[in-house]
Design a protein around this motif. Structure first.
Motif, mmCIF file in Angstrom:
data_model
loop_
_atom_site.group_PDB
_atom_site.id
_atom_site.type_symbol
_atom_site.label_atom_id
_atom_site.label_comp_id
_atom_site.label_asym_id
_atom_site.label_seq_id
_atom_site.Cartn_x
_atom_site.Cartn_y
_atom_site.Cartn_z
ATOM 1 N N ILE A 24 0.844 -1.205 0.000
ATOM 2 C CA ILE A 24 0.000 0.000 0.000
ATOM 3 C C ILE A 24 0.877 1.251 0.000
ATOM 4 N N ALA A 25 1.959 1.227 0.780
ATOM 5 C CA ALA A 25 2.875 2.377 0.803
ATOM 6 C C ALA A 25 3.526 2.567 -0.562
ATOM 7 N N MET A 26 3.906 1.470 -1.208
ATOM 8 C CA MET A 26 4.501 1.563 -2.548
ATOM 9 C C MET A 26 3.483 2.116 -3.562
ATOM 10 N N LEU A 27 2.232 1.691 -3.455
ATOM 11 C CA LEU A 27 1.191 2.181 -4.361
ATOM 12 C C LEU A 27 0.945 3.675 -4.139
ATOM 13 N N VAL A 28 0.911 4.095 -2.886
ATOM 14 C CA VAL A 28 0.716 5.514 -2.591
ATOM 15 C C VAL A 28 1.908 6.313 -3.123
ATOM 16 N N PHE A 29 3.111 5.804 -2.907
ATOM 17 C CA PHE A 29 4.313 6.478 -3.420
ATOM 18 C C PHE A 29 4.280 6.560 -4.953
ATOM 19 N N ALA A 87 1.622 6.435 -6.898
ATOM 20 C CA ALA A 87 0.558 7.350 -7.303
ATOM 21 C C ALA A 87 1.011 8.795 -7.147
ATOM 22 N N ALA A 88 1.697 9.092 -6.047
ATOM 23 C CA ALA A 88 2.190 10.456 -5.842
ATOM 24 C C ALA A 88 3.239 10.810 -6.890
ATOM 25 N N LYS A 92 2.671 14.052 -13.886
ATOM 26 C CA LYS A 92 1.550 14.622 -14.646
ATOM 27 C C LYS A 92 1.489 16.129 -14.471
ATOM 28 N N MET A 93 1.666 16.619 -13.250
ATOM 29 C CA MET A 93 1.614 18.060 -13.000
ATOM 30 C C MET A 93 2.775 18.778 -13.693
ATOM 31 N N GLU A 94 3.964 18.197 -13.633
ATOM 32 C CA GLU A 94 5.112 18.810 -14.324
ATOM 33 C C GLU A 94 4.870 18.868 -15.825
#
Length: 126
Positions: free
Chosen positions: A9-14, A16-17, A23-25
């Motif tokens: 879950i931590a890897m997925l959150v990382f 995704a972030a 995407k923002m860049e």
């Protein structure tokens, strides 16, 4: 088993972030490129407008009208030309044609008794 789930879950959150940051860049860079394209288009339009204005100002008919209005020029007629035999004599050359240094040759021919410039004439010693 819970540690693996928490790690996944931590890897997925990382991940995704990280993907969101990429995407923002890319969005910011895309907006910057679009802004630059708009500026280039604006500058090209300004250049085209200036070229059109220059063509208008440089038009031969307009220049002819301005010359006729502001310059007191008259047409040349054939009687204004004179014959070559009536030209004044050519001034003497101060430089010999074969001199390798024409400026030095002119300096050598200057009369040293001629005083030039704004320096006062030196007075005789008392």
């Amino acid at each position: 088993m819970r540690i693996i789930h928490v790690a996944v879950i931590a890897m997925l959150v990382f991940a995704a972030a990280y993907v969101y940051r990429i995407k923002m860049e890319s969005t910011v860079r895309t907006e910057k490129v679009l802004q630059l394209h708009a500026e280039v288009r604006k500058e090209r339009e300004a250049i085209a407008q200036l070229r059109a204005e220059w063509a208008k100002l440089d038009a031969p008919g307009r220049l002819q009208g301005l010359a006729e209005r502001h310059l007191k020029l008259k047409p040349i007629n054939a009687r204004q030309f004179d014959q070559l035999k009536n030209l004044p004599e050519r001034p003497p050359s101060i430089v010999n044609p074969g001199d390798p240094d024409p400026i030095a040759s002119m300096i050598e021919k200057i009369d040293p008794d001629i005083i030039t410039g704004s320096l006062p004439v030196p007075e005789a010693a008392h």
